[in-house]
Scaffold this motif. Structure first.
Motif, PDB file in Angstrom:
ATOM      1  N   VAL A 173       0.845  -1.198   0.000  1.00  0.00           N
ATOM      2  CA  VAL A 173       0.000   0.000   0.000  1.00  0.00           C
ATOM      3  C   VAL A 173       0.882   1.250   0.000  1.00  0.00           C
ATOM      4  O   VAL A 173       0.557   2.270  -0.605  1.00  0.00           O
ATOM      5  CB  VAL A 173      -0.935  -0.049   1.233  1.00  0.00           C
ATOM      6  N   ASP A 175       3.336   1.901  -1.653  1.00  0.00           N
ATOM      7  CA  ASP A 175       3.826   2.319  -2.962  1.00  0.00           C
ATOM      8  C   ASP A 175       2.777   3.022  -3.819  1.00  0.00           C
ATOM      9  O   ASP A 175       3.063   3.423  -4.944  1.00  0.00           O
ATOM     10  CB  ASP A 175       4.403   1.102  -3.715  1.00  0.00           C
ATOM     11  N   CYS A 176       1.554   3.156  -3.301  1.00  0.00           N
ATOM     12  CA  CYS A 176       0.538   3.903  -4.055  1.00  0.00           C
ATOM     13  C   CYS A 176       0.956   5.367  -4.133  1.00  0.00           C
ATOM     14  O   CYS A 176       1.469   5.931  -3.160  1.00  0.00           O
ATOM     15  CB  CYS A 176      -0.817   3.851  -3.347  1.00  0.00           C
ATOM     16  N   GLN A 177       0.691   5.986  -5.263  1.00  0.00           N
ATOM     17  CA  GLN A 177       1.021   7.414  -5.410  1.00  0.00           C
ATOM     18  C   GLN A 177       0.261   8.255  -4.391  1.00  0.00           C
ATOM     19  O   GLN A 177       0.790   9.216  -3.837  1.00  0.00           O
ATOM     20  CB  GLN A 177       0.592   7.900  -6.799  1.00  0.00           C
ATOM     21  N   THR A 178      -0.993   7.877  -4.166  1.00  0.00           N
ATOM     22  CA  THR A 178      -1.815   8.670  -3.244  1.00  0.00           C
ATOM     23  C   THR A 178      -1.284   8.566  -1.818  1.00  0.00           C
ATOM     24  O   THR A 178      -1.371   9.507  -1.033  1.00  0.00           O
ATOM     25  CB  THR A 178      -3.283   8.193  -3.276  1.00  0.00           C
ATOM     26  N   LYS A 179      -0.712   7.404  -1.472  1.00  0.00           N
ATOM     27  CA  LYS A 179      -0.155   7.235  -0.123  1.00  0.00           C
ATOM     28  C   LYS A 179       1.119   8.050   0.023  1.00  0.00           C
ATOM     29  O   LYS A 179       1.278   8.839   0.957  1.00  0.00           O
ATOM     30  CB  LYS A 179       0.096   5.737   0.124  1.00  0.00           C
ATOM     31  N   ASP A 356      -6.474   3.388   0.514  1.00  0.00           N
ATOM     32  CA  ASP A 356      -5.596   2.422  -0.158  1.00  0.00           C
ATOM     33  C   ASP A 356      -5.592   1.091   0.608  1.00  0.00           C
ATOM     34  O   ASP A 356      -5.616   0.018   0.005  1.00  0.00           O
ATOM     35  CB  ASP A 356      -4.169   2.984  -0.249  1.00  0.00           C
ATOM     36  N   GLY A 360      -7.101  -2.161  -0.819  1.00  0.00           N
ATOM     37  CA  GLY A 360      -6.084  -3.218  -0.937  1.00  0.00           C
ATOM     38  C   GLY A 360      -6.609  -4.543  -0.395  1.00  0.00           C
ATOM     39  O   GLY A 360      -6.437  -5.602  -1.012  1.00  0.00           O
ATOM     40  N   GLN A 377       1.909  -4.265  -6.179  1.00  0.00           N
ATOM     41  CA  GLN A 377       1.408  -2.896  -6.074  1.00  0.00           C
ATOM     42  C   GLN A 377      -0.082  -2.906  -6.355  1.00  0.00           C
ATOM     43  O   GLN A 377      -0.555  -3.767  -7.114  1.00  0.00           O
ATOM     44  CB  GLN A 377       2.102  -2.020  -7.108  1.00  0.00           C
ATOM     45  N   LEU A 378      -0.802  -1.975  -5.785  1.00  0.00           N
ATOM     46  CA  LEU A 378      -2.224  -1.873  -6.140  1.00  0.00           C
ATOM     47  C   LEU A 378      -2.306  -1.364  -7.572  1.00  0.00           C
ATOM     48  O   LEU A 378      -1.515  -0.493  -7.958  1.00  0.00           O
ATOM     49  CB  LEU A 378      -2.920  -0.871  -5.230  1.00  0.00           C
ATOM     50  N   PRO A 380      -2.916   0.801 -10.799  1.00  0.00           N
ATOM     51  CA  PRO A 380      -2.988   2.264 -10.860  1.00  0.00           C
ATOM     52  C   PRO A 380      -4.415   2.803 -10.904  1.00  0.00           C
ATOM     53  O   PRO A 380      -4.676   3.910 -10.425  1.00  0.00           O
ATOM     54  CB  PRO A 380      -2.240   2.611 -12.153  1.00  0.00           C
ATOM     55  N   ASP A 383      -5.452   3.437  -7.407  1.00  0.00           N
ATOM     56  CA  ASP A 383      -4.762   4.629  -6.918  1.00  0.00           C
ATOM     57  C   ASP A 383      -5.465   5.900  -7.432  1.00  0.00           C
ATOM     58  O   ASP A 383      -5.743   6.842  -6.676  1.00  0.00           O
ATOM     59  CB  ASP A 383      -3.321   4.563  -7.477  1.00  0.00           C
TER      60      ASP A 383
END
Ligand SMILES: NC(=O)c1ccc[n+]([C@@H]2O[C@H](COP(=O)([O-])OP(=O)(O)OC[C@H]3O[C@@H](n4cnc5c(N)ncnc54)[C@H](O)[C@@H]3O)[C@@H](O)[C@H]2O)c1
Length: 416
Positions: A173, A175-179, A356, A360, A377-378, A380, A383
Motif C-alpha cells: 500500500v 507504494d501507491c502514489q496517493t499514499k 488504499d 487493498g 502494487q495496487l 494504478p 490509486d
C-alpha cells in the motif's frame, strides 16, 4: 469481547475524537458507504498491527462495515492514542494497545492478533507478518493476503520475497502514489515538526534544521522546516536525491559536517545510525534530536544511553543527555516523533492511506486465486480512484479528456 487498553473510561473522549477525524476523512467514508452496501469482506477475519490512532479507528470501522471481523494491536510501543483504543473497545473491537507498551506487551498483543487467526493481515513495519512467518507458519495456509503501510515494511517484505521466505501475497500500500504524496510527503512533513514542537516548543525560525534523508518523507520535512523559517541542511547517501535537495534550495553536506552546525536534527532515512555517537559528540550544546523514520535506530539511542554521564526527563518524551559535558535533547526516545510526541498525521492524510488499505484488502480477497506469494502494487486505477474520491470530498472538479484528445494521446502518426 476481549480487549486490553489503558483505561476504558477514556472511550467517551475517544469517540469524540473519532467524530472529529471522520469529518476530515470524506474519501474513506465513501469507501465505507459502498462497503456497507456490498459487503466485500463478509466472513473474513482481519488482523492488524497499525498505530492505534483515531484515524486507524475509522479504518477499523470501514472494514467492519464491509463485513469483516477485526483484531488490532499497535505497531509501535509509543504511538497508541489511549482514548482511541478505548473507543474501539467500547465498539466491541478486539483491541490490544496502550501508549508506552513494554517490549513484552508489544509482542504479546501481536500474538493476540495472531491467535485470532486472520485471513488478511494489515501491517505497518511488517512485524505481524514477520511473527507469523517465523513462529506460526501453520497459520499461513488460511491467510489470503496482507497489506503493508510503510517504506520500511515494504523493504523488509521485498527482502523476504528475494530469500523465498515470503509465503503469502502482500500488497505494498505504501507504494501507491496517493499514499506517498499525502502520507510520506505532506503528512510526515507537517507532523514531524509538530512532534518536535510539542516535545520541545522550540522556535524553529532562525535555527539550523538538519534533515537526514531526502526521500518522500525528508522532502516534506525539509519543505515544512523551510516554511517555518529554518535554515535547512540535507544529508543523503544517494547522489540523485542529494542533487534534488540542492536544486530545491537546501544546503547539502555529509552528516559529519552537518552535526557540527545543526540545532535541530530529524532523521527520515529508514537506515541504521544515520546519526551515530561520533556525530553526537561533535554537536553543539543544546542540540535537539528527533527521528521520524520507522524504527528507533536511526539515531544511535543505545550508544547515547551508554555514553551519557547523566540523563533526565525534562518533560514528557523530551530527555536530556549529557555527553562529554554537553547537553543533547532527544524527542520521543528516538521513536517516530510525529506519533510519539504528537498525534501522527492529520486525519485527511490518513483518509487516503486508509482508502488504499481498505481497497487493498478488497482487491487481495477478490483476486485471491491469481496472487502468488509476492509483493504487489495496487493497480494504478485503484490509486487514481482514491485520488478521485479525495477530490470529490474536497468538492474539486477537473477536466476530462475529449474523444479527440484520447485519440491524439494514443497515436504516433501525428508529428510536427
Ligand atoms: N513518520 C511517519 O509517519 C512516516 C511515514 C511514512 C514513512 N515513514 C518512514 O520514514 C522512513 C523514510 O521513508 P521514505 O518514504 O522517505 O523512504 P525513501 O526510501 O523514499 O527515502 C529515504 C532516503 O534516505 C536516504 N538515506 C539512507 N540512508 C541514509 C543515511 N545514512 N544518511 C542520509 N540519508 C540516507 C536514502 O538515500 C533515501 O533517499 C522509512 O523508515 C519509512 O518507513 C515514516
Amino acid at each position: 469481547m476481549p480487549y486490553e487498553v489503558k483505561d476504558i473510561n477514556l472511550a467517551e473522549q475517544g469517540l469524540r475524537n473519532l467524530e472529529w477525524a471522520e469529518i476530515q476523512m470524506g474519501a474513506l467514508l465513501k469507501v465505507r458507504e459502498r462497503f456497507a452496501k456490498e459487503q466485500p469482506l463478509k466472513g473474513y477475519r482481519i488482523g492488524m498491527a497499525l498505530h492505534v490512532t483515531k484515524e486507524t479507528a475509522i479504518l477499523v470501522r470501514t472494514l467492519i462495515a464491509g463485513g469483516a471481523e477485526v483484531a488490532i494491536a499497535s505497531c509501535n510501543p509509543l504511538s497508541t492514542q489511549d482514548d482511541a483504543a478505548a473507543a474501539l473497545a467500547s465498539e466491541d473491537v478486539r483491541v490490544y494497545a496502550y501508549k508506552g507498551e513494554t517490549r513484552e506487551d508489544y509482542y504479546r498483543f501481536i500474538e493476540e492478533v495472531i491467535r485470532f487467526k486472520p485471513h488478511v493481515t494489515i501491517d505497518d513495519g511488517c512485524d505481524l507478518i514477520s511473527e507469523i512467518h517465523t513462529k506460526y507458519p501453520e497459520l499461513i495456509q488460511d491467510i489470503i493476503c496482507g497489506c503493508e503501510e510503510t517504506t520500511t515494511g515494504v523493504i523488509r517484505l521485498r527482502a523476504m520475497e528475494q530469500d523465498g521466505a515470503l509465503k503469502y501475497p502482500v500488497i505494498a500500500v505504501n507504494d501507491c502514489q496517493t499514499k506517498h504524496l499525502m502520507d510520506n510527503y505532506y503528512g510526515t512533513g507537517q507532523s514531524s515538526l509538530d512532534g518536535v514542537l510539542r516535545a520541545s516548543n522550540v522556535l524553529i525560525s532562525g535555527n539550523i534544521l538538519v534533515v537526514a534523508g531526502y526521500g518522500n518523507c525528508g522532502k516534506g520535512v525539509a519543505l515544512r522546516g523551510k516554511g517555518f523559517g529554518a535554515n535547512v541542511i540535507v544529508t543523503e547517501v544517494d547522489a540523485f536525491r542529494a542533487l534534488q535537495a540542492k536544486m530545491d534550495g537546501f544546503r547539502v553536506m555529509p552528516m559529519a559536517e552537518a552535526a557540527v552546525e545543526g540545532d535541530i536534527f530529524i532523521t527520515v532515512t529508514g537506515d541504521l545510525h544515520a546519526i551515530s555517537m561520533d556525530h553526537i559528540r561533535t554537536m553543539k550544546d543544546g542540540a535537539i534530536l528527533a527521528n521520524s523514520g520507522h524504527f528507533d535506530n536511526e539515531v544511535d539511542v543505545r550508544g547515547l544511553e551508554k555514553a551519557a554521564s547523566a540523563k533526565r526527563a525534562i518533560r514528557p518524551l523530551f530527555d536530556e543527555y549529557v555527553v562529554d559535558g554537553k547537553r543533547v535533547f532527544l524527542c520521543g526516545e528516538g521513536r517516530l516523533v510525529n506519533l510519539a510526541c504528537a498525534e501522527g498525521h492529520p486525519s485527511t492524510v490518513m483518509s487516503l492511506s486508509f482508502c488504499d488499505q481498505a481497497l487493498g484488502v478488497e482487491y487481495g480477497i477478490a483476486h485471491r486465486d491469481e496472487l502468488e506469494p509476492k509483493v504487489y502494487q495496487l493497480p494504478p486505477e485503484i490509486d487514481q480512484h482514491v485520488a478521485e474520491l479525495q477530490l470529490e470530498a474536497m468538492d474539486i472538479r477537473i477536466d476530462e479528456l475529449t474523444e479527440e484528445q484520447k485519440k491524439y494521446l494514443s497515436s504516433w502518426q501525428e508529428g510536427t
